[in-house]
Design a protein around this motif. Structure first.
Motif, mmCIF file in Angstrom:
data_model
loop_
_atom_site.group_PDB
_atom_site.id
_atom_site.type_symbol
_atom_site.label_atom_id
_atom_site.label_comp_id
_atom_site.label_asym_id
_atom_site.label_seq_id
_atom_site.Cartn_x
_atom_site.Cartn_y
_atom_site.Cartn_z
ATOM 1 N N LYS A 97 37.712 73.445 81.535
ATOM 2 C CA LYS A 97 37.870 74.226 82.759
ATOM 3 C C LYS A 97 39.223 74.936 82.781
ATOM 4 O O LYS A 97 39.323 76.101 83.180
ATOM 5 C CB LYS A 97 37.690 73.330 83.985
ATOM 6 C CG LYS A 97 36.289 72.730 84.089
ATOM 7 C CD LYS A 97 36.022 72.047 85.408
ATOM 8 C CE LYS A 97 35.639 73.059 86.471
ATOM 9 N NZ LYS A 97 35.117 72.395 87.698
ATOM 10 N N ALA A 108 33.017 76.318 85.159
ATOM 11 C CA ALA A 108 34.328 76.966 85.252
ATOM 12 C C ALA A 108 34.212 78.467 85.428
ATOM 13 O O ALA A 108 34.878 79.063 86.297
ATOM 14 C CB ALA A 108 35.148 76.646 83.998
ATOM 15 N N SER A 122 30.693 72.182 81.429
ATOM 16 C CA SER A 122 31.985 72.430 82.072
ATOM 17 C C SER A 122 32.332 73.911 82.023
ATOM 18 O O SER A 122 32.894 74.461 82.982
ATOM 19 C CB SER A 122 33.077 71.617 81.385
ATOM 20 O OG SER A 122 32.757 70.238 81.397
#
Length: 314
Positions: free
Chosen positions: A148, A16, A12
């Motif tokens: 994120k 991000a 993630s």
């Protein structure tokens, strides 16, 4: 409500930082020869001219990041937590913390859940180390959505930030695409008045599972996601202490110097109540399957529920 996503927070993070790169052209990413593992390779493929592989030289990587920060860049320096936070501690302290530079330190593969890599790589001390650096923000997101949001919050924050990433895939507990993340503000996930479980990182999901199991027994525990270990949300801790009377902290980290001690420092100063700490009991880990190790070291929903039941019924 967004779908439940089962994904490692390291992945993630990679997604991000890459998504944010266009919006924030100042972002640059540094890695120490572990881009495939830390998932900074996602950024590297999209922005090769803004990626620097410093090789297996984490201390030098922090120095390069500090230099870039003085030139107006927003550097993210990533490696395994054992190396980015551990090996490079002196450089972080003196080259980043002391001048309060805008460097983001990324510690991947933290905690017991590194699994087969064994004790040398299972960093259970990184949060404690980073907490001791004046002005350092310490973030330990629980899932895909929170990671994120936390990465963008770190980009917007002016100053040093440490972000902890996990290796093990976990199901999301924050399932809203509009999830709002604020540094230093905890999130309550479950209602309860019998006790409060304050968890961080990978343990948040386990705490939510534990609360669901306890509810079937007529025990109602509050669950707080303490995604920011420093600065800790003192207001949320004190409110929980006043309203539930008993606190339990859960962390995939040594109980020395981590979330548990941070919570204890708040309650002993403002509203003393019993605090039970669940975490790695001041010992080294060892090699093994991640999920088996989490159970062995008491970092499972079943163990959390058992401890909480004892605390409530005591």
């Amino acid at each position: 409500m967004a779908e439940i996503v089962t994904k490692a927070t390291r992945e993630s993070f990679g997604e991000a930082i890459t998504e944010l790169a266009e919006k924030y052209p100042e972002i640059v990413v540094l890695d120490a020869d572990l881009a495939a593992a830390t998932k900074t390779e996602i950024f590297k493929k999209a922005y090769p001219n803004r990626f620097i592989d410093c090789g297996i030289a984490e201390c030098n990587m922090i120095g390069v990041a500090a230099g870039l920060a003085t030139c107006g860049k927003i550097p993210f320096a990533a490696s395994f937590a054992m190396f980015s936070a551990g090996r490079a501690f002196e450089q972080i302290r003196n080259s980043v913390g002391y001048p309060h530079l805008n460097v983001k330190i990324v510690g991947s593969h933290a905690g017991i859940s590194v699994g087969e890599d064994g004790a040398t790589h299972q960093c259970n001390e990184d949060i404690a180390l980073m907490r001791t650096i004046p002005g350092m923000v310490v973030l330990n997101p629980a899932d895909h959505y929170e990671m994120k949001a936390a990465v963008e919050a770190a980009v917007k924050y002016q100053g040093p930030v440490y972000i902890r990433l996990g290796r093990l895939a976990v199901a999301s507990v924050h399932n809203n695409d509009d999830y709002q993340f604020e540094i230093g503000k905890a999130i309550q996930l479950c209602e309860g008045t019998d006790a409060t479980v304050i968890a961080t990182g990978l343990m948040v999901g386990e705490a939510v599972k534990a609360a669901a199991a306890l509810k079937e027994k007529g025990i109602h525990v509050r669950v707080i996601d303490m995604h920011t270990v420093k600065p800790i949300d003192r207001e949320a801790v004190v409110r929980a202490a006043k309203e539930t009377g008993k606190l339990i902290t859960v962390e995939e980290h040594n109980i020395v110097g981590g979330l548990g001690e941070a919570v204890c420092s708040v309650v002993c100063e403002e509203y003393p109540v019993p605090v039970t700490r669940i975490g790695v009991e001041d010992c080294y880990g060892h090699s093994g399957p991640a999920k088996d190790l989490l159970k062995e070291f008491g970092l499972s929903a079943e163990h959390i529920a058992g401890v909480a039941e004892k605390v409530v019924r005591a």
